[in-house]
Design an enzyme around this catalytic site. Structure first.
Site, PDB file in Angstrom:
ATOM      1  N   HIS A  55       0.825  -1.217   0.000  1.00  0.00           N
ATOM      2  CA  HIS A  55       0.000   0.000   0.000  1.00  0.00           C
ATOM      3  C   HIS A  55       0.857   1.264   0.000  1.00  0.00           C
ATOM      4  CE1 HIS A  55      -3.745  -2.272   0.710  1.00  0.00           C
ATOM      5  NE2 HIS A  55      -3.013  -3.021   1.510  1.00  0.00           N
ATOM      6  N   ASN A 128     -10.173  -3.429   2.075  1.00  0.00           N
ATOM      7  CA  ASN A 128      -9.867  -3.322   0.653  1.00  0.00           C
ATOM      8  C   ASN A 128     -11.146  -3.037  -0.125  1.00  0.00           C
ATOM      9  OD1 ASN A 128      -7.022  -3.836   0.645  1.00  0.00           O
ATOM     10  ND2 ASN A 128      -7.415  -6.020   0.895  1.00  0.00           N
ATOM     11  N   TYR A 338       0.503  -4.754  11.361  1.00  0.00           N
ATOM     12  CA  TYR A 338       0.273  -3.380  10.926  1.00  0.00           C
ATOM     13  C   TYR A 338       0.843  -2.370  11.910  1.00  0.00           C
ATOM     14  CZ  TYR A 338      -2.426  -4.396   6.760  1.00  0.00           C
ATOM     15  OH  TYR A 338      -2.798  -4.794   5.503  1.00  0.00           O
TER      16      TYR A 338
END
Length: 485
Positions: A55, A128, A338
């Site tokens: 990303h 997403n 993350y």
């Protein structure tokens, strides 16, 4: 003409000359005493934080979320507590595999990350533009992403690795079908749906829970690009989606999405025909219809791309009371990965940056670390438990428990039907949509050097739908392997 503002160094001293370095005479070497020059060059060398591993290329905008339906019987999350209630938010859209300078209009999933600034702290929904993913266990994620990146010797994209991995990971078939369909290249970030993808748990004031899935339905309508148009735009304007989002908001054409959830009773998880925690599968909307929750509107562009879009950090573990996680194995891994990526990329104090800082007061015992730019807790108590009236836990905000059983070992999901939903999707497509899907897949697989890889993947397509596999095989000049017929 007088100037209102003096140029200063980072420590606030005025700069007398920003055009000429201090040298020993007009031709002499530059002197190390020119601390303004040294500071400028040193800062310049450090202006780029490491780009995201995935990303990396994205665009963002500010907006708000407004509740349009009462869902308090399902969740105690305060930002969802009343119809009409508005919560500020920030959204980042992105491609997945490309680098920071890559083109927007490539065939790739799109990231759809939303940060809600709620009164109970930030809530991040990191999804997403597709309801499923390629894999369902986080232990496979580094290997999968390696296949999407560049070959370590040639530094070129490697279709051999891509299709070798997918052909050996049949759970990817559903997402591969979506990616290679018309939905693989959205026309803009405004003209695509968003999904939380994973299963989450909502808990109400009484401690009762339900499993849920998030759906963001674009009010602009779905629009996609063909492979040919996407390729042309990638060459003409690689920042096409970034520019479109900025200009739409700048011109007052504020993009919006209706937000829904699917709701599953907890007990259904043990009997549903697909594992509801398998992110490569969807829940049928006939079984669990969409329930309206609210509306998301984006109405303000960032003032500074780096400060807001590049430094924005999202994690599915950024939760608020009333919203918990599920046993989804891919989600469980993302809870660590993350936040850890942000600690590495932006720093341990990334949540203190303005774009990430909660709107409510933050009270904890975390101290120090690089780039700690607030008062660092001052002289207040720095440990817990304490008898000095420091911040303390609130038992009413504990996550709801759930029973677990079994032997601690490395196990797969119990359900391994990777073909039904992919086949159902293929059969839902129109004649023209199927034609484009086959064309896109054949074009993507043609560079693969190994016939074995091609035949293995053809077998997966055939198991999903015989016509699907046969047409791919014919397009590649091969025959469907006899063992899968």
């Amino acid at each position: 003409m007088t100037k209102d503002k003096k140029l200063t160094t980072s420590w606030g001293a005025p700069v007398g000359d920003n055009q000429n370095s201090i040298t020993a005479g007009s031709r002499g070497p530059t002197l190390i005493q020119d601390v303004h020059l040294l500071e400028k060059l040193a800062h310049f060398n450090r202006e780029r934080v490491p780009e995201r591993v995935v990303h990396a290329k994205g665009a963002g905008a500010h907006g708000y979320f407004e509740v349009t339906n009462d869902v308090t019987k399902y969740t105690k999350a305060k930002f969802l507590s009343a119809v009409g209630k508005r919560t500020p938010l920030f959204v980042r859209f992105s491609t997945v595999a490309g680098e920071n300078g890559s083109a927007d209009s490539v065939r790739d999933p799109r990231g759809f990350a939303v940060k809600f600034y709620t009164e109970d702290g930030n809530y991040d929904l990191v999804g997403n533009n597709t309801p499923v993913f390629f894999i369902r266990d986080a232990i496979k994620f580094p290997d999968f992403i390696h296949t999407q990146k560049r070959h370590p010797q040639t530094h070129l994209k490697n279709p051999n690795a891509v299709w070798d991995f997918w052909s050996l990971s049949p759970e990817s078939l559903h997402q591969v079908t979506i990616l290679m369909s018309d939905r693989g290249i959205p026309a803009t970030y405004r003209h695509m749906h968003g999904f939380g993808s994973h299963t989450f748990k909502w808990v109400n004031e009484d401690g009762d829970g339900v499993w849920i899935k998030y759906h963001f339905k674009t009010e602009q309508g779905i629009k996609n690009l063909t492979e040919e148009v996407g390729t042309r735009i990638a060459g003409e304007n690689p920042d096409y989606h970034t520019e479109d989002l900025f200009n739409a908001i700048e011109n007052g054409d504020f993009p919006a999405w209706k937000v829904y959830v699917q709701i599953m009773p907890l007990e259904d998880a043990d009997s549903y025909r697909f594992d509801p925690f398998d992110v490569t599968k969807t829940w049928s909307q006939k079984d669990y219809p969409l329930v309206e929750v609210g509306r998301m509107v984006l109405d303000k562009n960032p003032e500074n791309y780096f400060a807001e879009v590049e430094q924005a950090t999202f994690s599915p573990g950024t939760l608020v009371p009333g919203i918990d996680v599920s046993p989804d194995k891919m989600l469980q891994g993302r809870l660590f990965a993350y936040a850890d990526a942000h600690r590495y990329r932006v720093g341990a104090n990334h949540n203190a940056l303005p774009i990430n800082r909660p709107k409510n007061e933050v009270n904890n015992y975390q101290r120090d670390g690089q780039m700690r730019f607030d008062h660092n807790g001052g002289g207040s108590t720095y440990y817990e438990p304490n008898s000095l009236n420091g911040p303390s836990e609130s038992p009413e905000d504990k996550q709801a428990g759930f029973p677990v059983t079994g032997v601690a070992e490395s196990v797969s999901y119990d359900h391994n039907d990777h073909y039904t939903q992919a086949g159902d999707l293929y059969r839902l497509l129109s004649k023209d949509e199927r034609k484009r899907l086959v064309k896109n897949i054949v074009g993507a697989m043609e560079p693969v050097e190994s016939e074995e890889i091609k035949l293995r993947q053809i077998g997966h397509f055939y198991k999903a739908d015989p016509e699907y596999g046969t047409r791919i095989a014919e397009g590649l000049g091969l025959k469907v392997p006899a063992e899968v017929k």
